[in-house]
Design a protein around this motif. Structure first.
Motif, PDB file in Angstrom:
ATOM      1  N   THR A 243       0.834  -1.203   0.000  1.00  0.00           N
ATOM      2  CA  THR A 243       0.000   0.000   0.000  1.00  0.00           C
ATOM      3  C   THR A 243       0.869   1.254   0.000  1.00  0.00           C
ATOM      4  OG1 THR A 243      -1.739  -1.163   1.198  1.00  0.00           O
ATOM      5  CG2 THR A 243      -1.806   1.250   1.232  1.00  0.00           C
ATOM      6  N   PHE A 244       1.932   1.225   0.777  1.00  0.00           N
ATOM      7  CA  PHE A 244       2.860   2.352   0.850  1.00  0.00           C
ATOM      8  C   PHE A 244       3.460   2.646  -0.521  1.00  0.00           C
ATOM      9  CE2 PHE A 244       7.361   3.667   1.515  1.00  0.00           C
ATOM     10  CZ  PHE A 244       7.141   4.891   2.100  1.00  0.00           C
TER      11      PHE A 244
ATOM     12  N   ALA B 168       0.870  -2.247  -6.754  1.00  0.00           N
ATOM     13  CA  ALA B 168       1.015  -3.584  -6.194  1.00  0.00           C
ATOM     14  C   ALA B 168      -0.045  -4.483  -6.824  1.00  0.00           C
ATOM     15  CB  ALA B 168       0.860  -3.539  -4.684  1.00  0.00           C
ATOM     16  N   LEU B 169       0.387  -5.401  -7.702  1.00  0.00           N
ATOM     17  CA  LEU B 169      -0.552  -6.297  -8.381  1.00  0.00           C
ATOM     18  C   LEU B 169      -0.902  -7.497  -7.515  1.00  0.00           C
ATOM     19  CD1 LEU B 169       0.949  -6.256 -11.986  1.00  0.00           C
ATOM     20  CD2 LEU B 169      -0.752  -4.725 -10.960  1.00  0.00           C
TER      21      LEU B 169
ATOM     22  N   GLY C 183      11.254   2.861  -1.448  1.00  0.00           N
ATOM     23  CA  GLY C 183      10.235   3.885  -1.328  1.00  0.00           C
ATOM     24  C   GLY C 183      10.472   4.724  -0.090  1.00  0.00           C
ATOM     25  N   VAL C 184      10.469   6.043  -0.266  1.00  0.00           N
ATOM     26  CA  VAL C 184      10.647   6.975   0.845  1.00  0.00           C
ATOM     27  C   VAL C 184       9.530   8.005   0.786  1.00  0.00           C
ATOM     28  CG1 VAL C 184      12.148   8.670   1.954  1.00  0.00           C
ATOM     29  CG2 VAL C 184      13.156   6.703   0.791  1.00  0.00           C
ATOM     30  N   ASP C 185       8.860   8.203   1.888  1.00  0.00           N
ATOM     31  CA  ASP C 185       7.912   9.312   1.996  1.00  0.00           C
ATOM     32  C   ASP C 185       8.652  10.456   2.661  1.00  0.00           C
ATOM     33  OD1 ASP C 185       5.933  11.160   2.542  1.00  0.00           O
ATOM     34  OD2 ASP C 185       4.450   9.662   3.135  1.00  0.00           O
ATOM     35  N   PHE C 186       9.065  11.435   1.867  1.00  0.00           N
ATOM     36  CA  PHE C 186       9.888  12.515   2.400  1.00  0.00           C
ATOM     37  C   PHE C 186       9.105  13.460   3.313  1.00  0.00           C
ATOM     38  CE2 PHE C 186      12.617  11.536  -1.351  1.00  0.00           C
ATOM     39  CZ  PHE C 186      13.778  11.265  -0.640  1.00  0.00           C
ATOM     40  N   THR C 187       7.789  13.314   3.386  1.00  0.00           N
ATOM     41  CA  THR C 187       7.023  14.176   4.292  1.00  0.00           C
ATOM     42  C   THR C 187       7.088  13.700   5.730  1.00  0.00           C
ATOM     43  OG1 THR C 187       4.924  12.981   4.018  1.00  0.00           O
ATOM     44  CG2 THR C 187       5.417  14.727   2.429  1.00  0.00           C
TER      45      THR C 187
ATOM     46  N   ARG D 114      10.262   4.833   5.260  1.00  0.00           N
ATOM     47  CA  ARG D 114      10.890   4.198   4.098  1.00  0.00           C
ATOM     48  C   ARG D 114      10.818   2.677   4.218  1.00  0.00           C
ATOM     49  NH1 ARG D 114      17.510   4.139   4.707  1.00  0.00           N
ATOM     50  NH2 ARG D 114      17.617   4.461   6.954  1.00  0.00           N
ATOM     51  N   ASN D 115      10.684   2.041   3.065  1.00  0.00           N
ATOM     52  CA  ASN D 115      10.700   0.584   2.946  1.00  0.00           C
ATOM     53  C   ASN D 115      11.467   0.217   1.689  1.00  0.00           C
ATOM     54  OD1 ASN D 115       8.862  -0.147   5.191  1.00  0.00           O
ATOM     55  ND2 ASN D 115       7.359   0.968   3.967  1.00  0.00           N
ATOM     56  N   LYS D 116      12.226  -0.853   1.768  1.00  0.00           N
ATOM     57  CA  LYS D 116      12.954  -1.282   0.582  1.00  0.00           C
ATOM     58  C   LYS D 116      12.484  -2.670   0.160  1.00  0.00           C
ATOM     59  CE  LYS D 116      17.148  -2.818   3.046  1.00  0.00           C
ATOM     60  NZ  LYS D 116      18.598  -2.602   3.137  1.00  0.00           N
ATOM     61  N   VAL D 117      12.751  -2.979  -1.112  1.00  0.00           N
ATOM     62  CA  VAL D 117      12.219  -4.186  -1.702  1.00  0.00           C
ATOM     63  C   VAL D 117      13.167  -4.609  -2.816  1.00  0.00           C
ATOM     64  CG1 VAL D 117      10.790  -2.888  -3.343  1.00  0.00           C
ATOM     65  CG2 VAL D 117      10.086  -5.192  -2.664  1.00  0.00           C
TER      66      VAL D 117
END
Length: 591
Positions: free
Chosen positions: A7-8, A41-42, A75-79, A83-86
């Motif tokens: 979702t993120f 995300a499928l 993915g990083v939400d700069f606000t 962050r999460n990596k994959v």
């Protein structure tokens, strides 16, 4: 992927992506688009990416040649610094068909991990459509030199993305990694030797997984993407990487015992290649350690290295106010310095630091090496530069000394200042520590035609403990006879900090005139006060008007010292009052 991760990723408008080229070198980029479109995300183990890349994007070229098999994303939400990596395997790729720059990917995920928010800069970003222009494309070269624009792009970065790989004969356990690296602008350093250009990434305290460093240790490759969120310019780098430890690391970057060095073998520079716009000033992470400089840079700045060749014994503590004390150190070997220069001490033998992944109360302590740089508040002795009479001013200079005084404010959450201010005076002589040297270029004194000289008119501007270099200036003026100057001192203080300025008074020589104005923004009693026509104390903050009202301000050389925000304001006030830029001097540490 956990559902919260998928979702993120789907809600992001930007996503960092990495893969390898036909040489096995990692490249990284940043893809952009509308939330819900750029990344989808499928399923719990499948991501789709649909975006457009600028001409020359090296990751796009990797997919275009169909050589890319492994991938990694971040993915990083700069606000909010989430962050999460994959990472995983490329199942389908379509890139730049018909020269349109479009990228369509189906990516299988087999690794997913959440990361901490340390070192991430908060920023508000909006998708826009820029006009990209390919400036440089050197996909495989052993002799790459950075242009001034590329160096400036690196120097402004507080965010970079580091791509690494781990290839084995068993392809089922080969993988890639993509991670965030952050710090204050300038934390990434560069240097050249006779044939190559190198990127230096100092290692900051992390989560102790060592995934990126482990990949580099085994495979010796790394890639970087370095964005400029203001201009949209973007720099892609790949090359041969190695981790350097302990003495080898410190020989390149003092005070750093682990760093990554990347020899650049591929570089792509795209002007306006990032379709993001920065909407407000960036907020740097409170965990960012101070900038660490290369040994070569410190040599050019005439700064000492981190190798101790001297020792200092704390021999006296003089309490000046509730939170300010003067500490006297006696050195094993004499040193030379000018009034206003600084001294560097290593307190690590006396303060023990345990590992902490996060520290909300005092984040700076996570990377603290307990080395401190303080202005020397005492003046060096006067000596003669020849065998002739010491009374001849033309033959006087500042000599060697084994005694240094530093006037230091107690910061409750500061590990070293709290240690010092907690010491009972009778134990001070038991404190012996490595002394790393003196340095600096902030001084009103210089040698002119064989004579010690200062400007004929000066304005000294200080805030809080920033008064310390002016204590040394003043003490030196008392020692050096025959110098003529006119000084206005403006001192911004809070509460009993104003006591420090009590030492300043007319010298009685008739050659040195001093006018002192103290601005006490936290005075609790009394009103404005004065002592004759040379000293005045006011219960308010210093303002631009106070600068403008300094007599002959445009004819004076201005020296200022204090917190960064204060010095920024004062520099603007001085410029507004007509003081020329070359006549504005400020204290800066680089070590």
């Amino acid at each position: 992927m956990p559902e919260q991760h998928s979702t993120f990723f789907s809600n992001l408008q930007y996503f960092a992506l990495a893969t390898t080229d036909s040489y096995g070198r990692p490249w990284a980029t940043i893809v952009t688009g509308q939330p819900g479109q750029v990344v989808q995300a499928l399923s719990k183990n499948t991501l789709a990416i649909s975006t457009a890349l600028p001409p020359g994007d090296p990751v796009g070229q990797c997919f275009e040649t169909r050589k890319a098999i492994l991938w990694a994303g971040l993915g990083v939400d700069f606000t909010n610094r989430r962050r999460n990596k994959v990472a995983g395997i490329v199942k389908y790729a379509r890139a730049n068909e018909g020269g349109k720059g479009e990228l369509e990917l189906r990516l299988e995920t087999n690794e997913s991990l959440g990361n901490c928010p340390k070192y991430i800069t908060i920023r508000d970003l909006t998708n826009i459509q820029r006009t990209p222009q390919l400036i440089t494309s050197q996909l495989n070269s052993s002799n790459i030199l950075l242009t001034p624009d590329q160096k400036a792009l690196i120097n402004q970065a507080s965010t970079v993305f580091l791509a690494t790989r781990h290839f084995t004969d068993d392809t089922t356990i080969s993988d890639m990694g993509l991670n965030h690296r952050g710090g204050s602008p300038g934390f990434v350093r560069t240097y050249n030797d006779s044939t190559s250009t190198y990127i230096i990434l100092p290692d900051f305290s992390g989560n102790r997984f060592y995934q990126s460093l482990g990949n580099i240790q085994t495979d010796h490759y790394a890639g970087l993407v370095i964005p400029d969120f203001t201009t949209g310019d973007i720099l892609h780098i790949t090359g041969e990487a190695e981790n350097l430890f302990d003495d080898e690391a410190e020989s390149i970057m003092p005070r750093i015992t682990l760093l990554t060095r990347i020899k650049i073998t591929g570089l792509v520079h795209i002007k306006e290649g990032l379709n993001l716009r920065l909407n407000s000033p960036e907020q740097y992470s409170p965990y960012n350690p101070p900038i660490r400089y290369l040994t070569s840079e410190l040599t050019l700045l005439n700064r000492p290295s981190s190798t101790p060749s001297n020792s200092a014994r704390l021999t006296n503590i003089n309490r000046i106010s509730q939170n300010i004390s003067t500490f006297t150190f006696t050195l094993e070997k004499p040193v030379t310095h000018l009034p206003g220069h600084f001294a560097i001490f290593d307190f690590s033998p006396h303060i023990h630091r345990t590992y902490a992944h996060m520290n909300e109360q005092t984040p700076q302590q996570v990377n603290d090496d307990f080395i401190r740089t303080w202005t020397i508040s005492s003046a060096p002795p006067i000596s003669s530069s020849s065998s002739s009479s010491k009374s001849e001013d033309s033959e006087l200079t500042f000599g060697e000394t084994t005694t240094l005084q530093c006037t230091i404010k107690h910061v409750a959450l500061g590990a070293v200042t709290h240690f010092l201010h907690s010491l009972p005076a009778f134990l001070s002589s038991e404190i012996v520590l490595p002394f790393l040297g003196t340095g600096g270029d902030f001084s009103c004194f210089e040698m002119v035609d064989g004579k010690l000289s200062v400007p004929k008119k000066m304005v000294w501007i200080a805030a809080g403990v920033g008064i310390t270099p002016f204590l040394a200036f003043y003490e030196a003026l008392k020692k050096v006879k025959g110098i003529e100057t006119d000084i206005v001192l403006l001192f911004a203080a809070r509460g009993d900090e104003s006591i420090v300025s009590d030492v300043f008074a007319p010298l009685g020589s008739g050659l040195v005139a001093i006018n002192v104005r103290v601005f006490n923004s936290a005075a609790v009693e009394g009103g404005d006060s004065g002592e004759g026509d040379w000293r005045r104390t006011q219960k308010r903050r210093m303002t631009s008007v106070d600068i403008a009202e300094v007599p002959d301000v445009t004819d004076r050389v201005a020296y200022m010292c204090g917190p960064g925000g204060f010095m920024k304001d004062v520099a603007e006030w001085l410029a507004g009052a007509g003081v020329k830029g070359e006549n504005i001097k400020k204290e800066e540490f680089a070590f």
